[in-house]
Design a protein around this motif. Structure first.
Motif, short mmCIF file in Angstrom:
data_model
loop_
_atom_site.label_atom_id
_atom_site.label_comp_id
_atom_site.label_asym_id
_atom_site.label_seq_id
_atom_site.Cartn_x
_atom_site.Cartn_y
_atom_site.Cartn_z
N ARG A 31 0.80 -1.22 0.00
CA ARG A 31 0.00 0.00 0.00
C ARG A 31 0.84 1.28 0.00
NH1 ARG A 31 -3.54 -0.12 4.90
NH2 ARG A 31 -4.69 -1.68 3.70
N TYR A 32 0.27 2.32 -0.64
CA TYR A 32 0.76 3.69 -0.56
C TYR A 32 -0.14 4.50 0.38
CZ TYR A 32 3.23 3.04 -5.07
OH TYR A 32 4.04 2.61 -6.10
N TYR A 33 0.46 5.42 1.14
CA TYR A 33 -0.27 6.43 1.90
C TYR A 33 0.41 7.77 1.64
CZ TYR A 33 -1.45 9.44 5.89
OH TYR A 33 -1.83 10.50 6.68
N ASN A 35 -0.19 12.25 2.48
CA ASN A 35 -1.01 13.37 2.92
C ASN A 35 -0.48 14.67 2.33
OD1 ASN A 35 0.83 14.64 4.95
ND2 ASN A 35 0.46 12.74 6.09
N GLY A 48 -4.55 7.27 -0.79
CA GLY A 48 -3.75 6.06 -0.81
C GLY A 48 -4.27 5.04 -1.79
N ALA A 60 -8.39 2.18 -3.94
CA ALA A 60 -7.76 3.48 -3.71
C ALA A 60 -8.79 4.43 -3.13
CB ALA A 60 -7.19 4.03 -5.01
N CYS A 62 -9.31 8.91 -1.79
CA CYS A 62 -8.83 10.25 -1.48
C CYS A 62 -9.85 10.89 -0.55
CB CYS A 62 -8.65 11.09 -2.74
SG CYS A 62 -8.03 12.77 -2.42
N ARG A 173 4.57 10.79 3.26
CA ARG A 173 4.08 9.59 2.60
C ARG A 173 4.71 8.38 3.28
NH1 ARG A 173 6.58 6.64 -1.98
NH2 ARG A 173 8.80 7.14 -2.10
N ARG A 175 5.25 3.92 2.42
CA ARG A 175 5.01 2.69 1.67
C ARG A 175 5.08 1.56 2.67
NH1 ARG A 175 3.84 0.12 -1.11
NH2 ARG A 175 5.28 -0.72 -2.65
N HIS A 297 -10.40 -1.81 3.30
CA HIS A 297 -9.29 -2.07 2.40
C HIS A 297 -9.25 -3.55 2.02
CE1 HIS A 297 -7.03 1.63 4.15
NE2 HIS A 297 -7.83 1.96 3.17
#
Length: 365
Positions: A31-33, A35, A48, A60, A62, A173, A175, A297
């Motif tokens: 996963r990506y996060y 802000n 994310g 995903a 937003c 961010r 990962r 998720h």
């Protein structure tokens, strides 16, 4: 189809295809996060994307806090080629690994559109592995790196347009990948009533002019700590400074589990950081972090792409439940005449007697 475009690159970690990860645990994720904030209380965006190979899902989101509203766009589809970083209107492009990424939310009938590029201000920081076993089963086994940087581009929310410029728009961010609870809720069995994340969660990555400070603390109700990190990272490449054991002094909004101020001190280093939250984003609501029975998720939403938009009233629809999950703020941090901005993330799960939270439903006096 097992073969995908990633199989043409020398990145394999097992004898299997990239599409099939080395563990059969259903809860494997990648996963990506991100802000994004304007170093103020103007707005706070969190977004994310995650892949769940053993659940066959790619999703995903937003989420933008603006005034009294929280805007969400979320999308889910079956997982295909893992190199395809597009889920409906949301797309991530890795322009230069570990240095520059682009995130796009295409305009639609929903209230968020965005095209922003992130540039790293510091190198990526590997964080401690989170490994939690509960009644014999590994529930968390995750790896993560964190990084702070600057944004540029455009953002639209609720009909308002914002020009995002790196002089004041920053963000963090991370990962992360590994094993953590995802997808449809499972039967608890012998683990019924237990909470592996019980206690206090603090995660404050802070960006100053020429350095960053990273503070992380998962502290259990008895005061023991499962996960801790405290370091200062210099943008010019000087060695990281380990700051030593952190201590916390939090102030709550009365009648809630939401923080209004914190002082984080590092006695071994002689540092004391004042933390002032500017705008809250209840990221646990609407985005998949566990508060919504119909959208988690990795939860399968059907054989076709699903895209949904939500607009919530913060005080009536979000805060009453969101305060019991992970709560993110953009915040101002200051120490020794230095001022920075970043993420002020906290969660109090179950009882935490040190702050008067004597059971799972208790709020601050």
């Amino acid at each position: 189809m097992s073969i995908s475009s990633w199989d043409d690159f020398p990145v394999h970690q097992s004898p299997d295809w990239i599409r099939h990860v080395a563990t059969t645990d259903r809860n494997f994720y990648d996963r990506y996060y991100f802000n994004l904030h304007s170093s103020s209380g103007e707005l706070f965006a969190i977004f994310g994307m995650g892949q769940y190979p053993n659940l066959g899902v790619h999703d995903a989101f937003c989420c933008v806090a603006r005034g009294a509203k929280q805007h969400v766009i979320r999308a889910s589809r079956p997982l295909t080629d893992r190199m395809d970083q597009t889920v409906g209107p949301i797309r991530i492009e890795v322009i230069e690994p570990l240095k520059k990424l682009r995130v796009i939310v295409e305009p639609s009938e929903h209230t968020i559109a965005m095209d922003v590029t992130w540039n790293a201000a510091i190198r990526p920081i590997p964080e401690p592995n989170q490994h939690i076993r509960n009644e014999g089963r590994v529930v968390f086994n995750t790896q993560r790196f964190a990084q702070l940087g600057r944004w540029e581009g455009t953002l639209s929310v609720g009909g308002e347009d914002f020009q995002v410029t790196p002089d004041r728009w920053g963000g963090a961010r991370d990962r992360s990948w590994g094993i953590r609870p995802v997808g449809e809720a499972e039967s608890d069995g012998i683990r019924e009533g237990s909470n592996v994340m019980a206690g206090m969660w603090n995660y404050f990555p802070m960006l100053f002019d020429d350095h960053a400070v990273l503070y992380l603390n998962h502290e259990q109700p008895d005061g023991s700590r499962k996960l801790v990190e405290a370091k200062r990272i210099w943008a010019d490449g000087r060695p990281d400074e380990e700051l030593g054991r952190p201590e916390h002094d939090h102030t709550f909004e009365s009648g809630t589990r939401v923080l209004t101020h914190s002082t984080i001190s590092f006695p071994e280093s002689g540092l004391e950081i004042d933390c002032e939250p500017l705008l809250v984003n209840y990221v646990s609501v609407g985005t998949g972090y566990g508060m919504d029975a119909d959208w988690r998720h990795g939860m399968y939403q059907g054989p076709e792409l699903v895209v949904q938009g939500k607009v919530y009233d913060v005080d009536t629809e979000v805060k009453p439940i969101g305060q019991y999950g992970v709560v993110d703020h953009v915040a101002r941090f200051s120490y020794e005449g230095k001022e920075g901005f970043g993420l002020y993330e906290h969660g109090f799960f179950g009882p935490f007697p040190d702050y008067g939270l004597n059971d799972g439903a208790a709020v601050a006096p």
